[in-house]
Write a protein that holds these residues in place. Structure first.
Motif, mmCIF file in Angstrom:
data_model
loop_
_atom_site.group_PDB
_atom_site.id
_atom_site.type_symbol
_atom_site.label_atom_id
_atom_site.label_comp_id
_atom_site.label_asym_id
_atom_site.label_seq_id
_atom_site.Cartn_x
_atom_site.Cartn_y
_atom_site.Cartn_z
ATOM 1 N N ILE A 713 0.844 -1.209 0.000
ATOM 2 C CA ILE A 713 0.000 0.000 0.000
ATOM 3 C C ILE A 713 0.874 1.252 0.000
ATOM 4 O O ILE A 713 0.617 2.209 -0.733
ATOM 5 C CB ILE A 713 -0.960 0.010 1.218
ATOM 6 C CG1 ILE A 713 -1.962 -1.132 1.075
ATOM 7 C CG2 ILE A 713 -1.682 1.350 1.353
ATOM 8 C CD1 ILE A 713 -2.901 -1.315 2.263
ATOM 9 N N MET A 714 1.945 1.231 0.829
ATOM 10 C CA MET A 714 2.834 2.402 0.895
ATOM 11 C C MET A 714 3.478 2.664 -0.465
ATOM 12 O O MET A 714 3.609 3.810 -0.882
ATOM 13 C CB MET A 714 3.930 2.219 1.966
ATOM 14 C CG MET A 714 3.433 2.181 3.394
ATOM 15 S SD MET A 714 2.277 3.510 3.790
ATOM 16 C CE MET A 714 3.299 4.944 3.604
ATOM 17 N N GLU A 715 3.896 1.583 -1.134
ATOM 18 C CA GLU A 715 4.510 1.750 -2.460
ATOM 19 C C GLU A 715 3.506 2.327 -3.439
ATOM 20 O O GLU A 715 3.832 3.198 -4.244
ATOM 21 C CB GLU A 715 5.029 0.402 -2.985
ATOM 22 C CG GLU A 715 6.379 0.043 -2.374
ATOM 23 C CD GLU A 715 6.773 -1.403 -2.617
ATOM 24 O OE1 GLU A 715 6.004 -2.138 -3.277
ATOM 25 O OE2 GLU A 715 7.842 -1.804 -2.112
ATOM 26 N N LYS A 716 2.308 1.813 -3.364
ATOM 27 C CA LYS A 716 1.249 2.294 -4.263
ATOM 28 C C LYS A 716 1.013 3.802 -4.041
ATOM 29 O O LYS A 716 0.656 4.520 -4.965
ATOM 30 C CB LYS A 716 -0.031 1.501 -3.958
ATOM 31 C CG LYS A 716 -1.184 1.771 -4.867
ATOM 32 C CD LYS A 716 -1.317 0.700 -5.942
ATOM 33 C CE LYS A 716 -2.518 1.016 -6.821
ATOM 34 N NZ LYS A 716 -2.495 0.321 -8.075
ATOM 35 N N HIS A 717 1.250 4.266 -2.814
ATOM 36 C CA HIS A 717 1.080 5.693 -2.498
ATOM 37 C C HIS A 717 2.363 6.502 -2.682
ATOM 38 O O HIS A 717 2.425 7.653 -2.265
ATOM 39 C CB HIS A 717 0.603 5.858 -1.040
ATOM 40 C CG HIS A 717 -0.863 5.624 -0.873
ATOM 41 N ND1 HIS A 717 -1.406 4.357 -0.849
ATOM 42 C CD2 HIS A 717 -1.911 6.475 -0.749
ATOM 43 C CE1 HIS A 717 -2.716 4.445 -0.693
ATOM 44 N NE2 HIS A 717 -3.053 5.728 -0.634
ATOM 45 N N ASP A 718 3.408 5.871 -3.279
ATOM 46 C CA ASP A 718 4.729 6.513 -3.411
ATOM 47 C C ASP A 718 5.281 6.914 -2.055
ATOM 48 O O ASP A 718 6.043 7.888 -1.946
ATOM 49 C CB ASP A 718 4.668 7.775 -4.296
ATOM 50 C CG ASP A 718 4.471 7.421 -5.745
ATOM 51 O OD1 ASP A 718 4.947 6.326 -6.127
ATOM 52 O OD2 ASP A 718 3.824 8.196 -6.469
ATOM 53 N N GLY A 719 4.891 6.191 -1.031
ATOM 54 C CA GLY A 719 5.376 6.525 0.310
ATOM 55 C C GLY A 719 6.472 5.564 0.737
ATOM 56 O O GLY A 719 7.017 4.817 -0.073
ATOM 57 N N LYS A 720 6.815 5.629 2.023
ATOM 58 C CA LYS A 720 7.902 4.789 2.533
ATOM 59 C C LYS A 720 7.467 4.159 3.845
ATOM 60 O O LYS A 720 6.626 4.716 4.563
ATOM 61 C CB LYS A 720 9.141 5.643 2.795
ATOM 62 C CG LYS A 720 9.938 5.896 1.548
ATOM 63 C CD LYS A 720 11.257 6.566 1.916
ATOM 64 C CE LYS A 720 11.586 7.671 0.943
ATOM 65 N NZ LYS A 720 11.604 8.991 1.440
ATOM 66 N N ILE A 721 8.080 3.023 4.143
ATOM 67 C CA ILE A 721 7.852 2.416 5.466
ATOM 68 C C ILE A 721 9.164 1.852 5.962
ATOM 69 O O ILE A 721 9.952 1.327 5.173
ATOM 70 C CB ILE A 721 6.749 1.335 5.407
ATOM 71 C CG1 ILE A 721 6.603 0.653 6.776
ATOM 72 C CG2 ILE A 721 7.042 0.253 4.370
ATOM 73 C CD1 ILE A 721 5.238 0.112 7.050
ATOM 74 N N TRP A 722 9.432 1.983 7.247
ATOM 75 C CA TRP A 722 10.645 1.401 7.834
ATOM 76 C C TRP A 722 10.398 1.135 9.312
ATOM 77 O O TRP A 722 9.372 1.543 9.871
ATOM 78 C CB TRP A 722 11.859 2.278 7.596
ATOM 79 C CG TRP A 722 11.874 3.613 8.296
ATOM 80 C CD1 TRP A 722 12.549 3.925 9.435
ATOM 81 C CD2 TRP A 722 11.203 4.819 7.894
ATOM 82 N NE1 TRP A 722 12.346 5.233 9.775
ATOM 83 C CE2 TRP A 722 11.525 5.818 8.848
ATOM 84 C CE3 TRP A 722 10.360 5.158 6.830
ATOM 85 C CZ2 TRP A 722 11.035 7.114 8.765
ATOM 86 C CZ3 TRP A 722 9.875 6.464 6.752
ATOM 87 C CH2 TRP A 722 10.207 7.421 7.704
ATOM 88 N N VAL A 723 11.325 0.396 9.926
ATOM 89 C CA VAL A 723 11.106 -0.017 11.312
ATOM 90 C C VAL A 723 12.398 0.100 12.121
ATOM 91 O O VAL A 723 13.492 -0.087 11.583
ATOM 92 C CB VAL A 723 10.557 -1.473 11.366
ATOM 93 C CG1 VAL A 723 11.505 -2.454 10.682
ATOM 94 C CG2 VAL A 723 10.317 -1.947 12.804
ATOM 95 N N GLU A 724 12.258 0.457 13.384
ATOM 96 C CA GLU A 724 13.385 0.415 14.326
ATOM 97 C C GLU A 724 12.920 -0.482 15.456
ATOM 98 O O GLU A 724 11.769 -0.366 15.911
ATOM 99 C CB GLU A 724 13.687 1.809 14.872
ATOM 100 C CG GLU A 724 14.321 2.706 13.831
ATOM 101 C CD GLU A 724 14.338 4.177 14.268
ATOM 102 O OE1 GLU A 724 13.887 4.473 15.407
ATOM 103 O OE2 GLU A 724 14.770 5.007 13.464
ATOM 104 N N SER A 725 13.783 -1.369 15.925
ATOM 105 C CA SER A 725 13.310 -2.297 16.957
ATOM 106 C C SER A 725 14.466 -2.819 17.803
ATOM 107 O O SER A 725 15.597 -2.941 17.315
ATOM 108 C CB SER A 725 12.596 -3.474 16.288
ATOM 109 O OG SER A 725 12.083 -4.332 17.278
ATOM 110 N N THR A 726 14.204 -3.060 19.063
ATOM 111 C CA THR A 726 15.188 -3.693 19.948
ATOM 112 C C THR A 726 14.519 -4.912 20.582
ATOM 113 O O THR A 726 13.425 -4.788 21.160
ATOM 114 C CB THR A 726 15.642 -2.718 21.060
ATOM 115 O OG1 THR A 726 15.896 -1.470 20.459
ATOM 116 C CG2 THR A 726 16.880 -3.210 21.785
#
Ligand code: ADP
Length: 739
Positions: A713-726
């Motif tokens: 969905i993010m790609e379809k919206h030309d957007g980005k997604i990422w994650v930070e996690s411990t």
């Protein structure tokens, strides 16, 4: 006082083509189209003692009869008519008799005047040039090597002309000259290999050498004869460019005198319409060569010129062939499927260094730097490329004196005075550089030219001809050998091959991409259809299992089996639902609207609290700006991220999730943070892959599709997604929607 720049044009001030005088071994008469005399040389009386005092304004017929039987007005008129029509070389020379001695009449044109020049037929050459020319030329052309050809030429010319010294003087690109072949009388010192500054033969003299292929200075010690003209022509400078007798510049006379030369005869060598050099014949006592012999010598020079062209071309051809073959090999390497562009140019059987005569080469390509041979260091190269990008516009740039344009090059002068650049892409910083090392040259000049420059009280520079021709050595530093035409052409061809390959690769990638996209679409349709079709048999299974479950006589074992079948079908139903969602994303267009995220999140949390039965869950909603996007899809993004956050923190005593939004310059960025189980660092890159679940969620329900849907969905919206996690602390997922 203004500084006077020393250059060869200083001599250009002297009107050498219209000196107002002629050499006095012949005489000149200038007539107009009506055949009236307007100019004559004052020595005419020495040749024609009975001539009337004042010739000016009189008809040329005045000379009729004085010039022997062959000079009659109708003959002259005929000669002028043919000459004007077909060119004067067709009628020159015409033999006449003056005081019973044979003279040549040579006619030429000077703007609207005819110049009639009379010079003696008697030559000091005791051989008939025409007769021996054929054999000499054959002997001269016998050798294939350029040097031998030139040596053969001077030997033959000396044999024919009997001059004391014959030199072939070759012009360099900066117009200074070098003696490249010499034949001389015994006892004379050799001038072979000596260099003469460009000022010795200034530009306008070189131009005259291009027009008149031979030039005779008969005797430096005789006084030239002035031209007489009427008062109305007093200020008219009669152009003697085409005149054989044109007087010599006093500077040049002094120059020859200083060399002790009494007669000088030069023949031009032309190569590709340029003055390649001169055959300079020097004699240390007066020596006269008549017009016909000069014309024969001209023929000799024309044949030598074309031989030169041929030899030079042949020598160049070998170089051309060598470079062409190497570029061909590189082109083949570039097309080899298992070699990328960098390897093809630097690691094959032939590499970049073999397309020029360089000592090192560098390839800047796709953020890589590949160095071959001897070059400046990588940081120096990077600086150099930055300079090139800034200053050099030429796609092909070369210099043999880099530090004169780029002062930083002094630190690597020894290894890189010469630079050739081929720009592949200025935008991407992609270049190929070739280097040539410093070439320290010792030049033996014929005399120290610096000593001959004086500046007078007005600040004007005077070049006086050298008095001493004693050898003076000069060492030239800071330059490499020149880049020649063949090297430049090889580099240009190589660039064409590289560009062709890059385009070919780009096209292949485009085609692959198209194929991949098609395959994706097919896969989407396939998974959509299959999941859709699975729904019916699955509900049949579920329906019949529920009927079975109602049976009162079931054993506890059978009851357990039925329970597990029902759980399995439920899981399968939710998986099918998600796969359908996933495949549906790429179908159809987006309908973007303003989405109220705050309301959306509050609604979702309400539902999720019920679904996950988490009374202890603390939810903090910070800033929640609106987003532009497809409302259904955005709801799916938040639903998936929020349910994961709740699901994977439910084991915490005090689960807490926090939602925050911020409007940035180009995006609206949301973060959804939890204090759940976290994700192992090594597993982070796979977290958005389809069906991927992490090691630590074995006991928590899930399908591994949710994040893949979010990413799509993010790609379809030309957007980005990422994650930070411990791991063990918590995770924060970020989404950036275009503003
Ligand atoms: P699932 O249905 O398994 O939750 P997702 O595609 O939503 O599938 O997530 C893929 C995997 O990423 C999960 O199985 C889990 O291992 C990990 N994951 C997702 N969200 C979180 C989170 N908030 N905290 C820890 N792990 C997470």
């Amino acid at each position: 006082m203004e500084k006077f720049i020393v250059n060869e044009t200083n001599c250009a001030l002297e009107p050498i083509h219209s000196p107002g005088k002629i050499q006095s071994h012949g005489f000149l008469v200038g007539i107009d189209k009506q055949l009236l005399i307007h100019f004559f040389s004052e020595n005419i009386g020495l040749f024609l003692p009975n001539i009337p005092e004042n010739l000016l304004g009189k008809s040329i017929a005045t000379l009729d009869g004085l010039l022997g039987d062959h000079f009659r007005l109708p003959v002259l008129e005929q000669l002028l008519a043919i000459g004007t029509h077909n060119g004067f070389e067709q009628i020159n020379p015409y033999q006449v008799e003056i005081n019973k001695k044979p003279f040549y009449l040579i006619i030429s044109l000077s703007s609207s005047y005819y110049l009639l020049e009379f010079e003696p037929v008697q030559s000091d050459m005791n051989v008939d040039l025409n007769k021996i020319l054929g054999r000499s030329i054959a002997e001269m052309l016998g050798d294939k090597n350029l040097n031998n050809l030139l040596n053969g030429a001077v030997t033959q010319i000396r044999k024919i002309t009997g001059f004391d010294r014959i030199m072939i003087y070759r012009f360099a690109a900066d117009h200074h000259g070098e003696v490249v072949a010499e034949a001389r009388k015994d006892g004379l010192a050799s001038w072979l290999g000596l260099h003469y500054p460009a000022t010795d033969i200034p530009a306008q003299a070189r131009e005259l050498y291009m027009i008149n292929l031979t030039r005779l200075i008969t005797n430096v010690h005789t006084e030239p004869s002035e031209l007489r003209t009427s008062t109305e022509h007093k200020n008219y400078q009669l152009d003697l460019t085409h005149a054989q007798l044109r007087a010599v510049s006093p500077i040049h006379i002094e120059y020859l005198k200083n060399m002790k030369v009494e007669t000088s005869f030069s023949i031009s060598l032309i190569y590709k319409d340029q003055l390649w050099g001169l055959i300079a014949c020097h004699h240390y006592s007066p020596r006269y060569i008549d017009y016909k012999s000069r014309e024969s010598a001209k023929l000799f020079s024309q044949i030598l010129s074309s031989a030169l062209e041929f030899r030079q071309e042949e020598e160049n051809q070998q170089m051309v062939k060598y470079y062409r073959e190497n570029v061909d090999v590189l082109a083949r390497q570039l097309l080899e499927p298992d070699l990328n562009v960098i390897d093809a140019l630097t690691r094959g059987q032939v590499n970049l260094m073999q397309v020029t005569a360089c000592s090192g080469a560098v390839l800047f390509y796709e953020n890589n730097v590949k160095v071959l041979g001897i070059t400046p260091t990588i940081p120096e190269l990077r600086e150099l490329v930055a300079w090139l990008k800034e200053t050099v516009d030429n796609r092909f740039y070369h210099t043999n004196n880099l530090k004169s344009e780029y002062p930083n090059a002094s630190s690597f002068q020894k290894i890189a005075c010469g630079l050739m650049v081929c720009t592949l892409s200025k935008e991407l910083n992609e270049y190929i550089l070739w280097f040539k090392p410093e070439y320290i040259q010792t030049i033996n000049w014929a005399g120290n030219q610096e000593k001959e420059k004086t500046i007078d009280e007005h600040g004007v520079l005077h070049l006086s001809p050298r008095k001493s021709f004693e050898i003076w050595s000069e060492t030239i530093k800071g330059k490499s050998m020149e880049w020649n035409k063949e090297e430049i052409n090889a580099v240009k061809r190589l660039k064409e091959e590289i560009v062709y390959t890059i385009n070919l690769h780009a096209n292949q990638i485009r085609l692959l991409n198209e194929k991949l996209q098609k395959a994706y679409q097919e896969l989407d349709t396939f998974s959509y259809t299959i999941s859709h079709d699975l729904k019916t048999p699955l509900s049949t299974i579920k329906g019949f299992t529920q009927i079975l479950k109602k049976d009162k006589n079931l054993s506890p074992h059978a009851e357990n089996v039925i329970y597990r079948i029902l759980a399995g079908t439920d899981k399968m139903t939710s998986m099918i639902k998600e796969v359908l969602e996933y495949s549906r994303i790429n179908q159809g267009e987006l309908s973007k609207v303003n989405v109220n995220v705050k309301a959306l999140v509050e609604e979702l949390i309400k539902d999720l609290r019920v679904a996950y039965q988490t009374d202890k869950l603390e939810v903090i909603i910070g800033e929640a700006p609106n987003i532009k996007g497809d409302p259904l899809m955005i709801s799916q993004v938040f639903s998936n991220l929020l349910s994961n956050a709740i699901k994977y923190s439910s084991g915490n005593e005090n689960p807490c999730i926090r939602i925050d939004g911020a409007v940035m310059e180009q995006d609206v960025v949301y973060s959804i943070a939890d204090n759940g189980i976290g994700i192992h660092n090594q597993e982070l890159p796979k977290v958005f892959d389809l069906f991927k679940r992490m090691e630590n969620v074995k006991n928590i329900e899930g399908t591994g599709i949710g994040l893949a849907i979010v990413k799509r969905i993010m790609e379809k919206h030309d957007g980005k997604i990422w994650v930070e996690s411990t791991l063990g602390i918590g995770s924060t997922f970020y989404t950036a929607f275009k503003n």
